[in-house]
Every structure is written in C-alpha cells, then in structure tokens.
Scaffold this active site. Sequence first.
Site, short mmCIF file in Angstrom:
data_model
loop_
_atom_site.label_atom_id
_atom_site.label_comp_id
_atom_site.label_asym_id
_atom_site.label_seq_id
_atom_site.Cartn_x
_atom_site.Cartn_y
_atom_site.Cartn_z
N HIS A 125 8.49 -5.74 -1.39
CA HIS A 125 7.58 -6.66 -2.09
C HIS A 125 6.79 -5.97 -3.19
CE1 HIS A 125 7.52 -9.58 1.60
NE2 HIS A 125 8.63 -9.67 0.89
N THR B 223 4.49 -7.59 11.76
CA THR B 223 4.73 -8.67 10.81
C THR B 223 4.79 -10.00 11.55
OG1 THR B 223 6.18 -9.51 9.05
CG2 THR B 223 7.24 -8.30 10.84
N GLU C 124 0.52 -9.49 18.47
CA GLU C 124 0.59 -10.80 19.16
C GLU C 124 1.98 -11.38 18.95
OE1 GLU C 124 -2.38 -13.17 17.00
OE2 GLU C 124 -1.74 -12.17 15.17
N ASP D 287 0.85 -1.19 0.00
CA ASP D 287 0.00 0.00 0.00
C ASP D 287 0.89 1.25 0.00
OD1 ASP D 287 -0.42 -0.91 3.39
OD2 ASP D 287 0.61 0.93 2.78
C1 BV8 Z 1 12.41 -15.41 -2.36
C2 BV8 Z 1 3.16 -9.95 -2.39
C3 BV8 Z 1 14.26 -16.27 -3.54
C4 BV8 Z 1 2.66 -8.59 -2.11
C5 BV8 Z 1 4.18 -11.44 -0.80
C6 BV8 Z 1 9.72 -22.39 -2.07
C7 BV8 Z 1 9.91 -21.81 -3.32
C8 BV8 Z 1 10.30 -20.48 -3.47
C9 BV8 Z 1 10.50 -19.70 -2.33
C10 BV8 Z 1 10.28 -20.28 -1.11
C11 BV8 Z 1 9.91 -21.61 -0.95
N1 BV8 Z 1 9.79 -21.86 0.38
C12 BV8 Z 1 10.08 -20.74 1.07
C13 BV8 Z 1 10.37 -19.78 0.19
C14 BV8 Z 1 10.70 -18.43 0.48
C15 BV8 Z 1 9.38 -17.64 0.40
C16 BV8 Z 1 8.74 -17.74 1.75
O1 BV8 Z 1 9.21 -17.10 2.68
N2 BV8 Z 1 7.66 -18.54 1.86
C17 BV8 Z 1 7.00 -18.67 3.16
C18 BV8 Z 1 5.49 -18.76 2.99
C19 BV8 Z 1 7.60 -19.88 3.87
N3 BV8 Z 1 9.76 -16.28 0.08
C20 BV8 Z 1 9.79 -15.90 -1.20
O2 BV8 Z 1 9.43 -16.58 -2.14
C21 BV8 Z 1 10.38 -14.51 -1.44
N4 BV8 Z 1 11.35 -14.61 -2.48
O3 BV8 Z 1 12.66 -16.08 -1.41
O4 BV8 Z 1 13.16 -15.38 -3.49
C22 BV8 Z 1 15.00 -15.98 -4.77
C23 BV8 Z 1 16.38 -15.94 -4.72
C24 BV8 Z 1 17.07 -15.69 -5.88
C25 BV8 Z 1 16.39 -15.48 -7.08
C26 BV8 Z 1 14.99 -15.52 -7.11
C27 BV8 Z 1 14.28 -15.78 -5.95
C28 BV8 Z 1 9.31 -13.54 -1.88
C29 BV8 Z 1 8.40 -13.21 -0.71
C30 BV8 Z 1 7.40 -12.15 -1.13
C31 BV8 Z 1 6.10 -12.80 -1.45
N5 BV8 Z 1 5.08 -11.77 -1.68
N6 BV8 Z 1 3.16 -10.66 -1.14
C32 BV8 Z 1 1.24 -8.62 -1.63
O5 BV8 Z 1 0.43 -9.31 -2.26
O6 BV8 Z 1 0.99 -7.95 -0.62
S1 BV8 Z 1 4.29 -12.01 0.78
C33 BV8 Z 1 3.07 -11.36 1.77
O7 BV8 Z 1 3.44 -11.76 3.09
C34 BV8 Z 1 3.00 -9.86 1.83
O8 BV8 Z 1 4.04 -9.20 1.14
C35 BV8 Z 1 3.15 -9.57 3.30
O9 BV8 Z 1 3.63 -8.33 3.55
C36 BV8 Z 1 4.10 -10.65 3.64
C37 BV8 Z 1 4.39 -10.90 5.07
O10 BV8 Z 1 3.20 -10.90 5.78
P1 BV8 Z 1 3.08 -9.86 7.00
O11 BV8 Z 1 3.34 -8.50 6.48
O12 BV8 Z 1 3.91 -10.34 8.13
O13 BV8 Z 1 1.55 -9.98 7.31
P2 BV8 Z 1 0.82 -11.11 8.17
O14 BV8 Z 1 -0.64 -10.98 7.91
O15 BV8 Z 1 1.50 -12.42 7.93
O16 BV8 Z 1 1.12 -10.70 9.69
C38 BV8 Z 1 0.59 -9.50 10.20
C39 BV8 Z 1 1.12 -9.36 11.62
O17 BV8 Z 1 0.66 -8.11 12.13
C40 BV8 Z 1 0.60 -10.43 12.57
O18 BV8 Z 1 1.68 -10.93 13.32
C41 BV8 Z 1 -0.39 -9.70 13.47
O19 BV8 Z 1 -0.34 -10.15 14.79
C42 BV8 Z 1 0.11 -8.28 13.42
N7 BV8 Z 1 -0.95 -7.28 13.59
C43 BV8 Z 1 -2.24 -7.35 13.17
N8 BV8 Z 1 -2.88 -6.20 13.52
C44 BV8 Z 1 -1.96 -5.42 14.15
C45 BV8 Z 1 -0.73 -6.10 14.18
N9 BV8 Z 1 0.37 -5.58 14.75
C46 BV8 Z 1 0.27 -4.35 15.29
N10 BV8 Z 1 -0.87 -3.63 15.28
C47 BV8 Z 1 -2.00 -4.12 14.74
N11 BV8 Z 1 -3.14 -3.39 14.75
#
Ligand code: BV8
Length: 238
Positions: free
Chosen positions: A119, A186, A213, A104
């Site tokens: 991202h 995050t 959390e 955003d």
């Molecule tokens: C990479 C797009 C390597 C944008 C997103 C197998 C194959 C390939 C890769 C992998 C694999 N296995 C693992 C991987 C690595 C993978 C990965 O990590 N997978 C995970 C699921 C295990 N990562 C990748 O693929 C990354 N690239 O590794 O590339 C590479 C190397 C060389 C050459 C080429 C490649 C790419 C990762 C990016 C993916 N894109 N989204 C969009 O659509 O928005 S990820 C998505 O998750 C979003 O970007 C988001 O930002 C991100 C993380 O989530 P969070 O921001 O943490 O949000 P979430 O909801 O999870 O948590 C919110 C938190 O806030 C909570 O804890 C909550 O308690 C808290 N909260 C809630 N309310 C509040 C609060 N806190 C405070 N106040 C509040 N009011």
Amino acid sequence: MTTPSLVVLTGAGLSAESGIPTFRSTAGVTYWDVRDRFGVPQSYTIEEVCTPEALARDPALVHGFYDARRAALGEAAPNAAHRALARLDAAWPGDLLIVTQNVDDLHERAGTRRLVHMHGALRSALCAACDERSDWQGDLPPGTPCPACGAPALRPDIVFFGEMPYAMDRIEAALAGADLFVSIGTSGAVYPAAGFVQLARAYGADTLELNLERSAGSDRFAESRLGPASVLVPDWVD
Ligand code: BV8
C-alpha cells in the site's frame, strides 16, 4: 526435505503497540479517534481521505494527513513483533516474503529485508508526472517539484482505494509457492490483501492468523491465535 516457503502478511495491528493508530481495531486508538491530530475534519472518514478523488478535491488535506503521519514516525519504534520478524528474515533459509499493508518504516528499522509495501510508504514520494519515486522525509506540500523531472507533481507514495496495490505479481507468485501463509494484525477488511488467505489455501498452503481479536477473515484460517502481536509473534517465530 526442503525448507518450507513462507508468506507473512502484516497490517496496522502489528504497529499498534508501537503507538501508531489502527484504522478499524476495536481496541486501542484508531485514526478515527484522533482525526483532528492528523488534520482530518470531523466530516471525513479515513477511507475518504485515502482516495484519488480526495487528493484531487482537497490536496492540502490529503498531503497534510500523510505529512502528520510521516512526522509521527519519529515518535514510533519497532516493537517485539517487528524484531521477531526481522530475526525470522535473517535466519530463515527457505523462501520468505513479508507483505505489509502498513506504510510505516518499522519493519525496515527492525532490520527486515525480504519485504514489500503493497500500500506504499510514508517515507517515499511519487511523481504523478513521471512515476519516479524519491525517498522523502519531512512535509510534502502539494506542488512540490519532482527531483527527477521537475514537474510540480509529487504526491504521497500511497495506494489509495481504487488504485492498484504494488508488487501484486511478486506477491501472487510467492503465495503460489507458499507452504505456510501467516496473517498478523489485520482486520481482513481491505482487498486484495484480505483475499490472500483464500489464494494461499487454494495453492495448498497451511494458514495461520495472529490477531488481537477475531477478524473478518478468521474463519478462513486453519488456525487463529488471539492476542497482542508483541506476544504472539515472538512465540511463533522463536
Ligand atoms: C484495488 C492507504 C483494484 C495507506 C489503504 C469500490 C471501488 C474501488 C475499489 C473497491 C470498491 N469496493 C471494494 C474495493 C476494493 C477496495 C476495498 O477493499 N475496499 C474495502 C473498504 C471494502 N480495495 C482497493 O481499492 C484496493 N485497490 O482494489 O484496486 C484495481 C484493479 C485494477 C486496476 C486498478 C485498481 C486498494 C486498497 C488500499 C487502500 N489503501 N491505505 C494508508 O493510508 O495507510 S487501506 C488501509 O487499510 C491501510 O493500508 C491498512 O493497512 C489497510 C487494512 O487495514 P488493517 O491493516 O487491517 O488495519 P485495521 O485497523 O483495519 O485492523 C487492524 C487489526 O489489527 C484489527 O483486526 C485489530 O484487532 C488488530 N490489532 C490491533 N492491535 C493489535 C492487533 N493485532 C495484534 N496485536 C495488537 N496489538
């Protein structure tokens, strides 16, 4: 005494109180809860929409998902946490880099300048043919011609799973010089962002987590404060 260098990582929790769904939070609304509002069929997980394979298999679904989220930006406004970080950015005399996983534009609208979107960003379109980026408002249908090269190859400027996040060299250099690494809103579920805290610690930085959390990474932080970002972030900044 030099001014400490700061790196701040933000995630979806920072924008939750602005009404933007999160991905995995147990509180509030996630994209999972409102998939139909964003055109994602029941059979899909959100992670399945954020992949190059989904983009190739069903471009209308993936473009539609990001079109709906881009349109929803108009209903969102920066909250007290975004504004506090903008105050920090304006006032901090030392090195500061805010690294957001969010796509955003709320950090920018709050006035933050020293910012990278690792991202990608909703208000940007990427040409799959020439790699040029264009500022983008409104819908981005598959096959939209690139303003730079004319190829019908514009896609959402989003880093999908399996794609390399942006600005990694700049982020890693900032972490190497950081005295303090702060993670806000995050879940620590997605790498490489989730690994930044270990990198920061290895370089000798202090580490602080501000989150609603406990997260997957909470044990890696020297200190973890739990609560809403709109309260914790201004308290920390001011
Ligand atoms: C990479 C797009 C390597 C944008 C997103 C197998 C194959 C390939 C890769 C992998 C694999 N296995 C693992 C991987 C690595 C993978 C990965 O990590 N997978 C995970 C699921 C295990 N990562 C990748 O693929 C990354 N690239 O590794 O590339 C590479 C190397 C060389 C050459 C080429 C490649 C790419 C990762 C990016 C993916 N894109 N989204 C969009 O659509 O928005 S990820 C998505 O998750 C979003 O970007 C988001 O930002 C991100 C993380 O989530 P969070 O921001 O943490 O949000 P979430 O909801 O999870 O948590 C919110 C938190 O806030 C909570 O804890 C909550 O308690 C808290 N909260 C809630 N309310 C509040 C609060 N806190 C405070 N106040 C509040 N009011």
